[in-house]
Design a protein around this motif. Sequence first.
Motif, short mmCIF file in Angstrom:
data_model
loop_
_atom_site.label_atom_id
_atom_site.label_comp_id
_atom_site.label_asym_id
_atom_site.label_seq_id
_atom_site.Cartn_x
_atom_site.Cartn_y
_atom_site.Cartn_z
N GLN A 160 -3.91 -11.29 8.81
CA GLN A 160 -3.57 -9.88 8.64
C GLN A 160 -3.38 -9.54 7.16
O GLN A 160 -3.88 -8.52 6.68
CB GLN A 160 -2.28 -9.52 9.39
N ALA A 161 -2.65 -10.40 6.45
CA ALA A 161 -2.40 -10.17 5.02
C ALA A 161 -3.71 -10.18 4.24
O ALA A 161 -3.94 -9.33 3.37
CB ALA A 161 -1.45 -11.23 4.48
N ASP A 162 -4.59 -11.12 4.57
CA ASP A 162 -5.90 -11.18 3.90
C ASP A 162 -6.69 -9.89 4.14
O ASP A 162 -7.37 -9.41 3.24
CB ASP A 162 -6.71 -12.39 4.40
N ALA A 182 -1.87 -11.65 -0.83
CA ALA A 182 -1.74 -13.10 -0.83
C ALA A 182 -0.26 -13.43 -0.69
O ALA A 182 0.55 -13.03 -1.52
CB ALA A 182 -2.30 -13.69 -2.12
N LEU A 183 0.10 -14.12 0.39
CA LEU A 183 1.49 -14.48 0.63
C LEU A 183 1.67 -15.97 0.40
O LEU A 183 0.87 -16.78 0.86
CB LEU A 183 1.88 -14.16 2.08
N LEU A 241 3.02 -5.11 6.58
CA LEU A 241 1.98 -5.42 5.59
C LEU A 241 1.35 -4.16 5.03
O LEU A 241 1.01 -4.11 3.85
CB LEU A 241 0.92 -6.35 6.20
N GLU A 242 1.21 -3.14 5.86
CA GLU A 242 0.68 -1.86 5.36
C GLU A 242 1.61 -1.26 4.33
O GLU A 242 1.18 -0.66 3.35
CB GLU A 242 0.48 -0.88 6.52
N LYS A 243 2.93 -1.42 4.52
CA LYS A 243 3.91 -0.91 3.54
C LYS A 243 3.77 -1.63 2.22
O LYS A 243 3.92 -1.02 1.16
CB LYS A 243 5.33 -1.10 4.08
#
Length: 177
Positions: A143-145, A150-151, A174-176
């Motif tokens: 999802q982050a990708d 990059a987490l 993640l959208e925030k």
Amino acid sequence: MIFFLYGPDVWRKKQKWQEIRDRFKREVDGSAMNAVVLDGDGIEEDVLRNILRAAPFLGKKRLVVVKNVITQSRRKAIPDAMLKDIEHLPEYTTLVVVEDQEKPKTWKNQASKALWEYLEKNAKKEEFKLLWGLNLEKEIKQQADGHGLALDLKALSALAIICAGDLNQTEKDLEKL
């Protein structure tokens, strides 16, 4: 063809039925004029019956997505009417039944139970259980990708703990970011 998608993982289930809808749009009906999404909570049985039986408009196939018709319909006649209609579903109609929970242990009525069991036996089914541990972290990383983020491992683990398996909430967070 009938698809039956169920389980508490709302985000992955939504991705799956949207994938089916996008494939239908890409391969069958570019305008998506013959694709319908219904919420079972407020649907009337004659409206549902008409939509399931309707012929495609200027096309060869129809796609009907019905969400939560078994577990959240207010009227017990809805599952019964749907069962009668899908037993004689036209070949040009592809039906996707989406339920936001697992198979109930107790039933509101016998019609709901009969519809669920019919779908289990006769539909292409897929259960979406909540993810935990490494599988959850892997999905969050994807999802982050998708958002270009990059987490590091600590942030990924913390987000997995905070979301407690709710990938829909993780997507919003993640959208925030």
